[in-house]
Write a protein that holds these residues in place. Structure first.
Motif, mmCIF file in Angstrom:
data_model
loop_
_atom_site.group_PDB
_atom_site.id
_atom_site.type_symbol
_atom_site.label_atom_id
_atom_site.label_comp_id
_atom_site.label_asym_id
_atom_site.label_seq_id
_atom_site.Cartn_x
_atom_site.Cartn_y
_atom_site.Cartn_z
ATOM 1 N N GLU A 1 58.718 -4.916 32.267
ATOM 2 C CA GLU A 1 58.610 -5.785 33.445
ATOM 3 C C GLU A 1 59.943 -6.453 33.746
ATOM 4 O O GLU A 1 60.385 -6.512 34.893
ATOM 5 N N GLU B 1 50.681 -5.043 40.887
ATOM 6 C CA GLU B 1 51.554 -5.474 39.781
ATOM 7 C C GLU B 1 53.017 -5.471 40.213
ATOM 8 O O GLU B 1 53.785 -6.372 39.855
ATOM 9 N N PHE C 1 52.492 0.889 36.514
ATOM 10 C CA PHE C 1 52.391 -0.325 37.335
ATOM 11 C C PHE C 1 51.816 0.052 38.693
ATOM 12 O O PHE C 1 52.342 0.945 39.358
#
Length: 294
Positions: free
Chosen positions: A246, A284, A280
């Motif tokens: 992330e 997200e 993802f």
């Protein structure tokens, strides 16, 4: 044959004038073969480098770590291995699907896969401002000799390096392991010759491990008076996590993330080292974009 845990032993011989390391890496190499689907010759090349990495990692202290890059001109591309002082090792090759005909000795043609032109680079993060970097040319591509050359030239430590991987007909790893013997100052010529003769007469590492020889017995074969100081479990460990991925995606910046959302509506990030895939979806990614903007 029972499944022995991967481990490394360290010892000294000849009144502390010789350092000795031996390691079994069968499970580690098999784990990475499975994750990366390496073909036999690639498995042997990656496995030998992982084995050298495990031993070189054990020479470090505390939070120190090192990266080995083998950059040859063979079809395998680069071999990258990361290791630290507590036995965590990971690695990959650029082209896992390389398998070549056996060499003239009837063995896996590791030199053919790695190439005989290029360099071995060792980068050590010793907690200083700048990492330590050492590089030496590839001299044979078989890797054992190449690491021997690296220690002699880059670290000024005469060493004997034995590395081996035995691959089964179903491509799985039967045994993998190796040793490094390092000669420290104070040895006389006769002692050095005796060690050299013992090292050159030892059967291949894989033959010894396959016969069930223990690590300390392997070292005693070359150094009868070796004293084992300690041992370390060796295991595959990757540092990737969803959280890290992330952060990487956020660091791409707003325009890259907006492009991903508009064009693909999703993203998949695959870790080089362990082949773990992180998915993802659009929501997200939007959430990450909001974080990038804040």
């Amino acid at each position: 044959m029972e499944n022995k845990q991967d481990r490394l032993i360290r010892g000294t011989a000849m009144d502390g004038r010789v350092r000795a390391f031996a390691v079994r890496t069968t499970q580690l190499v098999e784990e990475l073969r499975r994750r990366h689907d390496t073909y036999p010759t690639a498995t042997a090349a990656l496995g030998r480098t992982l084995t050298a990495g495990a031993i070189m990692g054990s020479m470090l202290k505390g939070k120190e770590r090192l990266t080995i890059q083998v950059k040859g001109d063979g079809p395998i591309g680069q071999i990258i291995v990361d290791a630290n002082a507590v036995g965590d090792v990971r690695g990959y090759v650029t082209e896992p699907h390389v398998h070549l005909p056996s060499n003239s000795m009837g063995k896996l043609d590791v030199a053919g896969a790695v190439g005989t032109e290029g360099f071995i680079h060792i980068i050590k993060d010793l907690g200083l401002k700048e990492p330590y970097r050492g590089s030496t040319p590839i001299i044979s591509g078989e890797l054992g000799e190449d690491f021997t050359y690296y220690f002699a030239k880059s670290e000024q430590t005469p060493s004997a390096v034995g590395l081996g991987v035995l691959v089964d007909t179903d491509n799985s790893v039967i045994v993998a392991g190796g040793f490094i013997i390092q000669l420290l100052p104070g040895l006389n010529d006769d002692e050095i010759t005796a060690i050299e003769n013992a090292v050159s007469s030892i059967p291949p590492v894989t033959a010894l491990l396959d016969q069930g020889l223990e690590l300390d017995e392997m070292l005693r074969w070359m150094l009868p008076d070796v004293r084992i100081l300690d041992e370390l479990d060796i295991h595959f460990q990757c540092e990737c996590s969803r959280e890290r991925v992330e952060k990487t995606l956020i660091s791409l910046g707003e325009s890259e993330l907006e492009q991903l959302i508009e064009e693909d509506g999703q993203a998949e990030v695959v870790c080089h080292f362990c082949n773990e895939a992180y998915q993802f979806n659009k929501d997200e990614l939007q959430n990450l974009l909001d974080q990038a903007k804040s």
